[in-house]
Every structure is written in C-alpha cells, then in structure tokens.
Design a protein around this motif. Sequence first.
Motif, short mmCIF file in Angstrom:
data_model
loop_
_atom_site.label_atom_id
_atom_site.label_comp_id
_atom_site.label_asym_id
_atom_site.label_seq_id
_atom_site.Cartn_x
_atom_site.Cartn_y
_atom_site.Cartn_z
N ALA A 10 0.83 -1.21 0.00
CA ALA A 10 0.00 0.00 0.00
C ALA A 10 0.86 1.26 0.00
O ALA A 10 0.63 2.18 -0.79
N VAL A 11 1.86 1.31 0.88
CA VAL A 11 2.67 2.54 0.94
C VAL A 11 3.55 2.68 -0.30
O VAL A 11 3.76 3.81 -0.79
N GLU A 12 4.03 1.57 -0.83
CA GLU A 12 4.82 1.66 -2.08
C GLU A 12 3.95 2.20 -3.22
O GLU A 12 4.41 3.02 -4.02
N SER A 13 2.71 1.74 -3.28
CA SER A 13 1.84 2.20 -4.36
C SER A 13 1.46 3.67 -4.18
O SER A 13 1.28 4.40 -5.16
N GLN A 14 1.35 4.11 -2.93
CA GLN A 14 1.09 5.53 -2.69
C GLN A 14 2.27 6.39 -3.12
O GLN A 14 2.09 7.45 -3.74
N LEU A 15 3.47 5.93 -2.82
CA LEU A 15 4.66 6.65 -3.28
C LEU A 15 4.67 6.76 -4.81
O LEU A 15 4.89 7.83 -5.37
N ALA A 16 4.42 5.64 -5.47
CA ALA A 16 4.42 5.63 -6.93
C ALA A 16 3.31 6.51 -7.48
O ALA A 16 3.49 7.23 -8.48
N PHE A 17 2.13 6.47 -6.85
CA PHE A 17 0.99 7.28 -7.29
C PHE A 17 1.34 8.77 -7.27
O PHE A 17 0.91 9.53 -8.14
N HIS A 18 2.14 9.17 -6.29
CA HIS A 18 2.54 10.58 -6.18
C HIS A 18 3.78 10.91 -7.00
O HIS A 18 4.31 12.01 -6.91
N ASP A 43 9.87 7.35 -6.52
CA ASP A 43 10.43 6.01 -6.64
C ASP A 43 10.27 5.30 -5.29
O ASP A 43 10.85 5.73 -4.29
N PRO A 44 9.47 4.20 -5.22
CA PRO A 44 9.27 3.51 -3.94
C PRO A 44 10.57 3.05 -3.29
O PRO A 44 10.67 3.01 -2.07
N LYS A 45 11.56 2.71 -4.10
CA LYS A 45 12.84 2.25 -3.55
C LYS A 45 13.55 3.37 -2.79
O LYS A 45 14.27 3.13 -1.82
N LYS A 46 13.36 4.61 -3.24
CA LYS A 46 13.99 5.74 -2.56
C LYS A 46 13.08 6.32 -1.48
O LYS A 46 13.55 6.89 -0.50
N GLY A 47 11.78 6.17 -1.66
CA GLY A 47 10.84 6.81 -0.76
C GLY A 47 10.47 5.99 0.46
O GLY A 47 9.96 6.54 1.45
N LEU A 48 10.73 4.69 0.42
CA LEU A 48 10.36 3.82 1.54
C LEU A 48 11.57 3.59 2.44
O LEU A 48 12.62 3.12 1.98
N ILE A 49 11.42 3.92 3.71
CA ILE A 49 12.49 3.71 4.70
C ILE A 49 12.07 2.58 5.63
O ILE A 49 10.97 2.63 6.21
N ILE A 89 10.96 12.99 5.67
CA ILE A 89 9.92 12.01 5.98
C ILE A 89 8.59 12.71 6.19
O ILE A 89 8.48 13.66 6.97
N ALA A 90 7.55 12.22 5.50
CA ALA A 90 6.22 12.80 5.62
C ALA A 90 5.30 11.97 6.51
O ALA A 90 4.35 12.50 7.09
N LEU A 91 5.57 10.65 6.60
CA LEU A 91 4.63 9.76 7.30
C LEU A 91 5.36 8.61 7.96
O LEU A 91 6.23 7.98 7.35
#
Length: 418
Positions: A138-146, A149-155, A182-184
């Motif tokens: 879910a969070v990867e898809s939200q990153l991509a939707f916005h 890059d989920p690989k860079k945006g997910l910690i 970090i936003a969330l």
Amino acid sequence: MNTNKEYALQQDKEDSIKAFRNEFLFPKDTSGNNQIYLCGNSLGLQPKNTAVFIQQELDDWSKYGVEGHTEAQHPWMPYHEFLTEQMASIVGAKPSEVVIMNTLTTNLHLMMVSFYQPTATKYKIVVESDAFPSDKYAVESQLAFHGFDPKKGLILWKPREGEELCRFEDLEHIMETQGDEIALLMIGSTNYYSGQSFPLKKITQLGHKHNCMVGFDLAHGAGNIQPNLHETGADFAVWCTYKYLNSGPGSLGGCFVHERHANNSKLKRFAGWWGHNKETRFNMRHEFDALAGAEGWQLSNPPILSMAAIRASLDVFHRAGFDNLIAKSKKLTGYLEFLLKELNNPNINIITPSNPEERGCQLSIQVKNANKEVHTRLTKAGVISDWREPDVIRVAPAPLYNSFEDVFEFVERLKGVL
C-alpha cells in the motif's frame, strides 16, 4: 508456576472469565474432540451468538424488505453506530474518532489520501522492515501514485544484525538523520511476525516532533492490546476485525481519526455519500458536506450481515470486560512462555519480547534447524497454529476462549513433535 497439568487446571478453575470459552465454536478432530486452537492471530473463532445476530437481520430483510433500513429491530440506516461505542473502548478512543467501514487496506489507502501529503523534499514513508506485506504494498503504491520512486521513498525500520526485534533508538536515529525528508510514519502496532508491540505514544511524539503524520496498523493489535489511541495522539489508525475480534473471514475493518482532525475541511479525502451530512444525505442534490469525525471518511452504506457478526463479537467483549481480558492474556501468555523455557530445548527460541508490555498474546517460536514439517506434524497432533517462513510457529492463546489447559496441552504435543 509449575509444569504439571494440575497447575493449569487450577488456573482455569480460578479464571473469572472462563465461562466465555463456552460461547465459541471450536474445530474438532476426527474423533469429535475440540482441537487446540491457537490461531486467533489469523482468524478468531466463531461466537455461538453470531448466527443469532445474523439471522435477525435475515428475518428483518424477509419481513420488511427495503423498509428494514428504518423498521428493522436494529435499523440498517444507522447500523454502524451500534458498534461504535464498544469498538472505541477496545482501541481506547472517543466514539467520534472511530468508525467500522470497508476493509483494512482500503481504509489505509483512504487515510493516506488525507494524511500523506508529500512535497518535493518531504515525501518519504517509514514502516517497520517486516511489516505485513499488504501494508508495504500500500505505501509503495502511494509513493508511486505521487510520482516518487518507492525504492527511494520507503524507509525500513530494521532490527540490528543478528537481532529479531526493532529498537526504538534506531527509529530515533532514522528521524534525526532523515526527518526533514519524511512525511509519514506508518507502523504496525503489533508486528505480525515477531509479535513485538511498539511504543505507540513515543513513536507518535517522535513523528510529530519532526513534523510528520503518524498512523498505525492495528490488525494484530485491536482486541489484543490496549493501544489507547486517543491518548497516544496518533493521526489515524486502521485495523481488521476478523483476527482477535472474531467477526468472520474477510469481515469489515475499523478506522480511527484523532478528534483534532474532526472538522478540518482542508484535509483532502476520497468522498462517498455515507460520509455526507445525515440530515441531507437523501436529498441527492446537495454538495458534499462531510460528517464530523471518523464517520466523514465513510464511502458507502454498510454491509449489514458483516456488521451483525461484528456486533455479536463485540457483545461478548463487552460482557467479558476488556480489562479482564488483558489481565488474563498476560497471565496466559506468561504461562506459555514459562512452559516453553522449561523445555530447555536448544532448538527453541522465542523471538517475541519477554516483557508483557511489549507484546500481546502471541508468541513467535523459532524452531532452529527445522522446516514446515514440524508444523505439519503439530497440526496432525491436533493443534491449529500458524507457520511463517523460514522457521517460526506463531501461537496466540486468546483469553476469550483459550484456557491454561490448552496451553499445557500445546506444549506437551510440541514436546512430542520435537
């Protein structure tokens, strides 16, 4: 505590809420005996009164048809409201902050529409490294939707090398070094794999200190621990009801929105007609007017049969008393931990925290040098538990329907299997 069966039987005799075990239906073996059911962390047992609650709605449907929305014994129009107060007490929230709707991941996406508002420089999301896969997807898809890059945006908040549990100080380090990006923070309150319960208030305060929104997935927390959501101060939380809340496979989820967001018209949201002002909902020509509180995030009129099953289970929780359940849970899981340690088996390692304040009822038992065959043999021995790759058996003695004798018999059968 001691390791003989008489101790377990005596504890059951002294259990003030033991009668509630008789209000549940247990799977049986080929001889007609109850199996030892320790899998409430995946699917809770069916309360006997579930059929009664659902049948009432079927009867009212047959009797009233569409008029059941107002004429049923429990009118369908406001049906979700019949669940709110009891559900709020289980998650430690105000009734206005809680609503039963949709399913967990749907609710998570709806919450991220409102509470994940990235900018070009502050867009990253933190999850624990072994979060339940659906949360990660879910969070990867939200990153991509916005557009990120989920690989860079997910910690990932990870355990240290050679450890199984996440340390709070490592999350502090992540926030100190990357908080401006970090936003969330979107953390599972109780990790599905390890059984570790995280310090929700400390996480919330840490996130807010760095101007981040904070949300929790209570799939393995609701009905298992007391998250005290209002006092914790989280911006939102989501959960399912079919695990510890015993509402049936695939049943509806729950959602919490802190009251400070109750009337914030600036929050973006995906809207539907059931979140609209009740006074004008059926005057179809009004512009959207969001209800205050968590109700304002509803989309559609609720599936009554699923809600009837949730109401049946919440009725049992209400009569048992959640404080009583928490107290028994700590005692029951502590007894399980004691018996496992008394095995003195070098291949057995409990990866769940030993501190009762850092776990719910689940213990995750690592069986070193084993494969799923161990779990298969345990199942054949009449124990319903849960296997997670590569080498963990998850067992969750649920205080509503499990007994000390269940725990004793499980360990005896595990001993035989090993």
